[in-house]
Design a protein around this motif. Structure first.
Motif, PDB file in Angstrom:
ATOM      1  N   GLY A  41      -6.370  -6.297  -4.624  1.00  0.00           N
ATOM      2  CA  GLY A  41      -7.684  -5.634  -4.054  1.00  0.00           C
ATOM      3  C   GLY A  41      -7.330  -4.032  -4.063  1.00  0.00           C
ATOM      4  O   GLY A  41      -7.835  -3.445  -3.132  1.00  0.00           O
ATOM      5  N   LEU A  42      -6.520  -3.632  -5.046  1.00  0.00           N
ATOM      6  CA  LEU A  42      -6.406  -2.242  -5.077  1.00  0.00           C
ATOM      7  C   LEU A  42      -6.517  -1.605  -6.431  1.00  0.00           C
ATOM      8  O   LEU A  42      -6.873  -2.352  -7.298  1.00  0.00           O
ATOM      9  CB  LEU A  42      -4.631  -1.985  -4.839  1.00  0.00           C
ATOM     10  N   THR A  43      -6.388  -0.456  -6.517  1.00  0.00           N
ATOM     11  CA  THR A  43      -6.559   0.226  -7.928  1.00  0.00           C
ATOM     12  C   THR A  43      -5.010   0.481  -8.598  1.00  0.00           C
ATOM     13  O   THR A  43      -4.236   0.268  -8.000  1.00  0.00           O
ATOM     14  CB  THR A  43      -7.150   1.530  -7.821  1.00  0.00           C
ATOM     15  N   ILE A  44      -5.194   0.256 -10.013  1.00  0.00           N
ATOM     16  CA  ILE A  44      -3.808   0.609 -10.638  1.00  0.00           C
ATOM     17  C   ILE A  44      -3.104   1.623 -10.072  1.00  0.00           C
ATOM     18  O   ILE A  44      -1.816   1.618 -10.021  1.00  0.00           O
ATOM     19  CB  ILE A  44      -4.029   0.420 -12.134  1.00  0.00           C
ATOM     20  N   GLU A  45      -3.779   2.909  -9.738  1.00  0.00           N
ATOM     21  CA  GLU A  45      -3.181   4.004  -9.379  1.00  0.00           C
ATOM     22  C   GLU A  45      -2.513   3.801  -8.229  1.00  0.00           C
ATOM     23  O   GLU A  45      -1.254   4.181  -7.698  1.00  0.00           O
ATOM     24  CB  GLU A  45      -4.163   5.099  -9.269  1.00  0.00           C
ATOM     25  N   THR A  46      -3.178   3.089  -7.041  1.00  0.00           N
ATOM     26  CA  THR A  46      -2.423   2.767  -5.760  1.00  0.00           C
ATOM     27  C   THR A  46      -1.254   2.046  -5.868  1.00  0.00           C
ATOM     28  O   THR A  46      -0.177   2.141  -5.129  1.00  0.00           O
ATOM     29  CB  THR A  46      -3.510   2.217  -4.721  1.00  0.00           C
ATOM     30  N   VAL A  47      -1.432   0.846  -6.915  1.00  0.00           N
ATOM     31  CA  VAL A  47      -0.245  -0.132  -7.015  1.00  0.00           C
ATOM     32  C   VAL A  47       0.777   0.614  -7.598  1.00  0.00           C
ATOM     33  O   VAL A  47       2.098   0.648  -7.242  1.00  0.00           O
ATOM     34  CB  VAL A  47      -0.622  -1.058  -7.870  1.00  0.00           C
ATOM     35  N   SER A  48       0.783   1.480  -8.464  1.00  0.00           N
ATOM     36  CA  SER A  48       1.528   2.562  -9.398  1.00  0.00           C
ATOM     37  C   SER A  48       2.522   3.333  -8.163  1.00  0.00           C
ATOM     38  O   SER A  48       3.846   3.472  -8.123  1.00  0.00           O
ATOM     39  CB  SER A  48       1.275   3.165 -10.444  1.00  0.00           C
ATOM     40  N   ARG A  49       1.422   4.059  -7.310  1.00  0.00           N
ATOM     41  CA  ARG A  49       2.163   4.963  -6.244  1.00  0.00           C
ATOM     42  C   ARG A  49       3.130   3.938  -5.391  1.00  0.00           C
ATOM     43  O   ARG A  49       4.016   4.400  -4.963  1.00  0.00           O
ATOM     44  CB  ARG A  49       1.042   5.412  -5.562  1.00  0.00           C
ATOM     45  N   SER A  50       2.628   2.914  -5.065  1.00  0.00           N
ATOM     46  CA  SER A  50       3.170   1.969  -4.065  1.00  0.00           C
ATOM     47  C   SER A  50       4.595   1.650  -4.895  1.00  0.00           C
ATOM     48  O   SER A  50       5.717   1.603  -4.064  1.00  0.00           O
ATOM     49  CB  SER A  50       2.640   0.852  -4.001  1.00  0.00           C
ATOM     50  N   PHE A  51       4.676   1.201  -5.899  1.00  0.00           N
ATOM     51  CA  PHE A  51       6.043   0.830  -6.774  1.00  0.00           C
ATOM     52  C   PHE A  51       6.955   2.244  -6.776  1.00  0.00           C
ATOM     53  O   PHE A  51       8.091   2.124  -6.228  1.00  0.00           O
ATOM     54  CB  PHE A  51       5.601   0.502  -8.053  1.00  0.00           C
ATOM     55  N   THR A  52       6.531   3.385  -6.677  1.00  0.00           N
ATOM     56  CA  THR A  52       7.137   4.588  -6.809  1.00  0.00           C
ATOM     57  C   THR A  52       7.609   4.682  -5.392  1.00  0.00           C
ATOM     58  O   THR A  52       8.933   5.005  -5.467  1.00  0.00           O
ATOM     59  CB  THR A  52       6.320   5.760  -7.181  1.00  0.00           C
ATOM     60  N   VAL A  88     -13.157 -10.114   0.249  1.00  0.00           N
ATOM     61  CA  VAL A  88     -12.443  -9.166   1.044  1.00  0.00           C
ATOM     62  C   VAL A  88     -11.760  -8.061  -0.042  1.00  0.00           C
ATOM     63  O   VAL A  88     -11.428  -7.087   0.352  1.00  0.00           O
ATOM     64  CB  VAL A  88     -11.450  -9.943   1.850  1.00  0.00           C
ATOM     65  N   GLY A  89     -11.341  -8.592  -1.137  1.00  0.00           N
ATOM     66  CA  GLY A  89     -10.708  -7.756  -2.027  1.00  0.00           C
ATOM     67  C   GLY A  89     -11.512  -6.937  -2.821  1.00  0.00           C
ATOM     68  O   GLY A  89     -11.141  -5.756  -3.150  1.00  0.00           O
TER      69      GLY A  89
END
Lengths: 239, 239
Positions: A192-203, B148-149
């Motif tokens: 339930g996130l955007t790819i940008e947020t996922v990428s930033r989290s990985f970083t 929710v997502g």
DNA sequence: CGCACCTTTGACACTAGTCAATTTGGGTGG
DNA sequence: CCACCCAAATTGACTAGTGTCAAAGGTGCG
């Protein structure tokens, strides 16, 4: 699990469905699928779509599928990833309630729902196995609801990595290196996130040395305890 | 699971459990529960907690329960609301995977898991009913994951109101007036929002005349089509 | 070699969360 | 019957965390 030592292996193409190797009806889930037809899917290829008639139950052999729902305007929510050993297509509705798409090259076996139902009638313990598999699916779904409903971005990604890690461990892949057989977009649509947020989290996880990115889809979980703390929401002023 | 042929009675009310009206073993789910012990819960009273041994399966008669999970720091996610007719406590694990708490005065019937399992062995169609109930739970869980997502705050509340409306309609409560047997906090913890955001969403829906608040917990769905459009995410520049 | 596609990074906007105050509603006791 | 009290709900002002938009790397394949 039973011994797989004498199981007839399918090879590539012709993929014949089965030859009645013994007169006795298959009674375990494993036996049912051993005689089931093999099917291969390319990445992005669909196994079925939401609303399609539910004709077969599948077991993933290798690769991965994502099960998802889409909204009218195109927003997509992945509800679960089916990894090797997982059953897909269980349930009682006449039609599928989600779509199923391969996220990597995938091999699976398919069994007509009618055949499975019949086998389950003959052997109640098989029916129980199906009930158990459905129960596990529900359990996973509840975990995802908790993740998506309550956790922040990094918490979600940490929980996701740990969950994938546990699943590969249960399939015998020991060690702290895990493979993610899906794209960042898939992970985003799952959490339930955007790819940008996922990428930033990985970083961020990488920068803080909690994980190491060997390749974009190969991750070493360097500090699982820290990951767990992150997933549980340390970093807050405690409640 | 052992046989609890003499079902443990809860103290409180007289509510005698059953009178053996016929010698034949109960075969339908309805029959099973007709002879089951009755239990009453006050609001906020727990039926069981996550991790407790799973000894009984329950059917809600009146009132409502919430099934939820909590994180270490206290964040709570309600995974489903159990309304009259719903079964609670299904699954195969030894212990419950969620906690169950009444959100309003509730009456329910309880059946020892052992007794139910035994009945299911005698009558496969009863086992199928349980399988079906579990399948429905999974279906609902997937819908909640999508909500929710992917949905925004108003979309979530709109979807929630419609879902409750559909469920009361299925139980025979025709018309567009629905009762919400839970607090705003419960709704918030179900939708992954805060009470303030839920309250503001109600206010917006009220202001735009899509709903009418008869009491805080009694809502008239004035314009279901508009609600559905909101839930589906009209108000965006379309995709 | 070069073209796609996926991923990463940056700058900014905006939704929903947080903190705080006020209003409403239901129940109790004088 | 009314005054009071407590819990729940509402409303407001401000902030933080994600989403959005845009552009710059990476990686693999033809």
């Amino acid at each position: 699990m039973l011994s797989l030592s004498t199981i007839p292996q399918e090879r590539a193409a012709p993929e014949r469905a089965w030859q009645p190797q013994s007169r006795s009806a298959p009674s375990t889930l494993a036996e049912c699928f051993q005689i089931a037809a093999v099917r291969r899917l390319e990445p992005r290829e669909h196994l079925f779509c939401e609303g399609d008639p539910r004709t077969h139950v599948y077991r993933v052999e290798t690769g991965a599928l994502c099960l998802y729902k889409v909204m009218a305007d195109g927003r997509r929510q992945i509800v679960s990833f089916a990894l090797p050993g997982d059953l897909v297509g269980l349930g009682t509705g006449l039609s599928h309630m989600v779509s199923a798409q391969a996220t990597s090259p995938t091999r699976l076996r398919s069994l007509a729902t009618g055949a499975l139902d019949q086998a389950a009638r003959q052997d109640p313990s098989l029916g129980h196995k199906l009930y158990e598999a459905l129960s596990d699916d529900l359990h996973s779904a509840c975990d995802l609801i908790l993740t998506v409903g309550q956790r922040g971005a990094i918490e979600r990604v940490a929980a996701f990595l740990l969950a994938i890690g546990r699943r590969s461990a249960r399939r015998g892949q020991a060690g702290s290196i895990i493979v993610l057989p899906m794209t960042r977009t898939d992970i985003a649509d799952f959490l339930g996130l955007t790819i940008e947020t996922v990428s930033r989290s990985f970083t961020k996880l990488k920068t803080s040395s909690v994980i190491r990115l060997i390749e974009t889809s190969v991750v070493e979980l360097v500090d699982k305890e820290a990951l767990q703390r992150l997933a549980d929401g340390a970093e807050r002023e405690a409640a």
